[in-house]
Scaffold this active site. Sequence first.
Site: not given
Length: 264
Positions: A24, A36, A103, A123, A197-198
């Site tokens: 993200a 989010r 993602q 995704h 990305s985390s």
Amino acid sequence: MEGQIERIAQWIVSSKRVVVFSGAGLSTESGIPDFRSPGGVWDRYDPEDFYFQKFIASEASREKYWKMATEMYEPMKKAQPNLAHLAIAELEKLGKLDCVITQNIDGLHAKAGNSEEKILELHGTAMHVTCLDCGKRYDRDEIQERLQKEVNVPHCDDCKGPLKPATISFGQSMPERETQEAYHRSSLSDLFIVIGSSLVVQPAASMPLVAKRSGAKLVIINRDPTPYDDMADVVIHSQAGPTMASILEKVKKSAEKRMEDRRC
Ligand SMILES: [Zn+2]
């Protein structure tokens, strides 16, 4: 950070299977809101209403879903690839990219110039719509136009089945081919680069681990710390765009130098 960038560039040059994993953070740098985060879509809509099972169950849920999905799609449609997307596309042109596992659902890797067979979308994608009954695929814009003009819930031209964006919703299983392929490529990679990305959304987040256990070097470029920072070979907590642009510049210089050396 300069030394770290140099090291990553050298690894890219010397590696045979470079796998990029994007999340993200890459999209937000292109101006797409993180759904989010506070103030994001999930603050205004209840995620419970958007489970796949509900979508299947009623026309009223589908109407709600499409309203939310339309709101999410607007900024994605307008977004342009940033320096990190462009650098990843450039790596492919240089023959230095095995694949990019993402993602993200915004289609920006393709927009940046990566070819379809190099992109694994875990995704799904918001750029297409599929019929849940017969699997027919539609261009997203075509369906959005229908939503604007004619209907609240779109249906398939061929079988009248319900249409849904080709993204993976809550309660929907991960796409089998892409997921398997992504694990496989991760296990074969010799350099695995996480960008933006985390690494908290599973099962995708376990892919760096698969790569690392198979002997790959692990690089993490993310604004915030991740649970895998400790096992990474290099970690850079910074913006993806400028970081990737600097790395690419060094990769290119090194490639040019090699060419010159060969000429001598
Ligand atoms: Zn159909």
